[in-house]
Motif scaffolding. Structure first.
Motif, PDB file in Angstrom:
ATOM      1  N   PRO A 155      12.757 -12.011  35.147  1.00 39.68           N
ATOM      2  CA  PRO A 155      11.990 -10.790  34.900  1.00 39.68           C
ATOM      3  C   PRO A 155      12.751  -9.555  35.338  1.00 39.68           C
ATOM      4  N   THR A 156      12.517  -8.474  34.620  1.00 38.11           N
ATOM      5  CA  THR A 156      13.096  -7.189  34.996  1.00 38.11           C
ATOM      6  C   THR A 156      12.100  -6.450  35.896  1.00 38.11           C
ATOM      7  N   HIS A 189       5.574 -10.891  30.142  1.00 41.42           N
ATOM      8  CA  HIS A 189       6.610 -11.894  30.395  1.00 41.42           C
ATOM      9  C   HIS A 189       7.938 -11.224  30.782  1.00 41.42           C
ATOM     10  N   GLU A 190       8.243 -10.123  30.144  1.00 39.28           N
ATOM     11  CA  GLU A 190       9.519  -9.439  30.430  1.00 39.28           C
ATOM     12  C   GLU A 190       9.583  -8.972  31.869  1.00 39.28           C
TER      13      GLU A 190
END
Length: 226
Positions: free
Chosen positions: A155-156, A220-221
């Motif tokens: 993840p970012t 999700h990112e």
């Protein structure tokens, strides 16, 4: 064609497939095929010319494939240019022969609203067009989350825009990201359906997202999916 019809653009490099889908779509009430394209580059030009509501985009094509065409279609400058010209928001459904295709996952990350297998039934195709036109995902919530779960290796950082959501908006965000309908979201967070719709609109605006599909991708990112 009625002014209220859903305008559909068909993009596929096989003439026979395009014509078969055209016949199916044109036979449905409330939707019309306004044009076709044989590759991604032509699709980009046709979107500018015809202002469709929904693009059925083949994932594998010569010259420019459906993934790259989708990425360019939803590039910020392209979206801004179409909006300035008064064109309606466009939705993309990618067409593939493989279930849970990695390329389809990438296209969804770039802005597509889901994918359909090429052997889908006419009823499923009709329902998919109506679904994405309304701003929802073609995929079942479980499939969409499964597809996205494997699309991000790490993840970012959570953006400041998300941190700026109210507590109730974050509750609604989490419920939408889990694939719940407005009615189900309302039951979970104790809000009326109309209030849920208001919160979803606020979330989309604050996070600069196009639709509920992009909320799932965003979750999700950034490691926000339950």
């Amino acid at each position: 064609m009625s002014d209220d019809d859903i305008r559909v653009l068909l993009v596929d490099d096989q003439d026979l497939f395009r014509e078969g889908v055209r016949v199916i779509v044109d036979a449905q009430d409330g939707m019309t095929v306004v044009g076709t394209a044989a590759d991604g580059a032509e699709a980009l030009r046709r979107v500018e010319e015809l202002a469709p509501h929904v693009v059925l985009m083949d994932i594998r094509m010569p010259e420019m494939d459906g993934v790259e065409a989708t990425r360019r279609l939803f590039a910020p400058d392209a979206v801004a240019r179409r909006a300035a010209a008064g064109a309606p928001p466009v939705r993309v459904v990618v067409l593939t022969t493989f279930n849970l295709d990695d390329r389809a996952a990438t296209a969804i990350r770039h802005g597509a609203s889901g994918f359909l297998l090429k052997d889908t039934t006419p009823v499923q195709l009709r329902d998919a067009i109506r679904t994405v036109h309304a701003g929802n995902a073609v995929l079942a919530p479980g499939d969409l989350n499964a597809l996205m779960a494997g699309s991000f290796t790490a993840p970012t950082p959570v953006p400041a825009a998300y941190l700026g959501l109210t507590e109730k908006e974050r509750e609604v965000f989490a419920a939408v990201a889990a694939g719940l309908s407005n009615t189900e979201v309302g039951a979970r967070v104790f809000l009326s359906e109309s209030t849920v719709k208001t919160h979803v609109g606020s979330i989309l605006r604050k996070l600069a997202l196009r639709d509920r599909v992009q909320i799932v991708v965003y979750a999700h990112e950034h490691g926000l999916a339950a």
